[in-house]
Design an enzyme around this catalytic site. Structure first.
Site, PDB file in Angstrom:
ATOM      1  N   CYS A  48       1.436 -23.162  14.122  1.00 17.77           N
ATOM      2  CA  CYS A  48       2.052 -22.857  15.419  1.00 17.77           C
ATOM      3  C   CYS A  48       1.947 -24.023  16.401  1.00 17.77           C
ATOM      4  O   CYS A  48       2.940 -24.410  17.032  1.00 17.77           O
ATOM      5  CB  CYS A  48       1.426 -21.599  16.014  1.00 17.77           C
ATOM      6  SG  CYS A  48      -0.372 -21.566  15.979  1.00 17.77           S
ATOM      7  N   HIS A  95       0.284 -19.705  23.835  1.00 20.56           N
ATOM      8  CA  HIS A  95      -0.383 -20.944  23.444  1.00 20.56           C
ATOM      9  C   HIS A  95      -0.114 -22.025  24.496  1.00 20.56           C
ATOM     10  O   HIS A  95       0.922 -22.031  25.158  1.00 20.56           O
ATOM     11  CB  HIS A  95       0.155 -21.458  22.106  1.00 20.56           C
ATOM     12  CG  HIS A  95      -0.336 -20.706  20.916  1.00 20.56           C
ATOM     13  ND1 HIS A  95      -1.042 -19.542  21.002  1.00 20.56           N
ATOM     14  CD2 HIS A  95      -0.225 -20.982  19.581  1.00 20.56           C
ATOM     15  CE1 HIS A  95      -1.345 -19.124  19.777  1.00 20.56           C
ATOM     16  NE2 HIS A  95      -0.845 -19.973  18.900  1.00 20.56           N
ATOM     17  N   SER A 115       0.784  -1.245   0.000  1.00 21.54           N
ATOM     18  CA  SER A 115       0.000   0.000   0.000  1.00 21.54           C
ATOM     19  C   SER A 115       0.815   1.293   0.000  1.00 21.54           C
ATOM     20  O   SER A 115       0.247   2.365  -0.203  1.00 21.54           O
ATOM     21  CB  SER A 115      -0.929   0.018   1.222  1.00 21.54           C
ATOM     22  OG  SER A 115      -0.181  -0.054   2.422  1.00 21.54           O
TER      23      SER A 115
END
EC number: 1.2.1.11
Length: 286
Positions: free
Chosen positions: A136, A276, A38
């Protein structure tokens, strides 16, 4: 010195990668070129004192063709759009990707070098040029119990994962924080009063979570003060795609796709930012 292009370097995964590369002095050995989706033409970032000039357009195939190595953390949509166009030009550089889009492709290797260095080395010898980061929780699982797989001791694995907002990306992390802020604001007066009823606080929080204006554009449901036992899309098997990855990616990483080990479980999104957790039930052969 090889020309290495970076796409998606500002996001959650990309930011961690840049920090790590600075720590390891990796920029000393490459000519870094930064791309953007962008802001092409603006000043590129400076890492480890290296001036990379201006940002390039991440969709400019002619610019991408000049690179020896591409490292992208931009996500699967970008990979799906750009990778086939780039390969169609005959580009033969190395594509290193954090997204899941190419993980199960035949000519791609999922990288988890403490566990599958032998697969990576064999792939390099055979001319493989596409290397992809793993899921992950699959990576965490194999780092923990990879030795059991290596010794051929595992008959099957059932895993329950509790996955932080970071696994869904920076926008989701921001949404979780916005949700937390709105919930706290909705009961600010009650929290300041030790005599207030915790049941009344809970009722007001629940009511806030159910409002149409509550920010859920990214998660699709409230995560702050709750959890979501569903990650990614539904597959025909009845699993979510995240649950399927535990089976498919584990066996591909280990080079066992022709004789796979059953891996199944439940994947839950929890209201943590980056932590996690997993719980395993493992049937061993002996």
């Amino acid at each position: 010195m090889q020309n290495v292009g970076f796409i998606g370097w500002r996001g959650m995964v990309g930011s961690v990668l840049m920090d790590r590369m600075v720590q390891e002095n990796d920029f000393a050995n490459i000519n870094p070129i930064f791309f953007t989706t962008s802001q092409a033409g603006q000043k590129a970032p400076v890492f480890a004192g290296k001036d990379a000039g201006e940002l390039k357009n991440a969709f400019d195939i002619e610019e991408l063709k000049k690179l020896d190595i591409i490292v992208t953390c931009q996500g699967g949509d970008y990979t799906n759009e750009v990778y086939p166009k780039l390969k169609a030009t005959g580009w033969n550089g190395y594509w290193i990707d954090a997204a899941s889009a190419l993980r199960m492709e035949k000519d791609a290797i999922i990288v988890l070098d403490p566990v599958n260095q032998h697969v990576i080395s064999e792939g390099l010898k055979n001319g493989i040029k596409t290397f992809v980061g793993g899921n992950c929780t699959v990576s965490l699982m194999l780092m923990a119990i990879g030795g059991l797989f290596e010794k051929d001791l595992v008959e099957w694995v059932s895993v329950a994962t509790y996955q932080a907002a970071s696994g869904a990306g920076a926008k989701n992390m921001r949404e979780l924080l916005s949700q937390m802020g709105e919930l706290e604001a909705s009961v600010k007066a009650e929290l300041a009063n030790p005599a207030s009823s915790i049941l009344e606080i809970e009722r007001k929080v629940t009511a806030k979570m159910r409002e149409d204006s509550f920010p859920t554009d990214n998660f699709g449901a409230p995560l702050a003060g709750s959890l979501i036992p569903w990650i990614d899309k539904l597959l025909e098997s009845g699993q979510t795609k995240e649950e399927w990855k535990g089976y498919a990616e584990t066996n591909k990483i280990l080079g066992l796709s022709d004789n796979p080990i059953p891996v199944d479980g439940l994947c839950v999104r929890i209201g943590a930012l980056r932590c996690h957790s997993q719980a395993f039930t493992i049937k061993l052969k002996k």
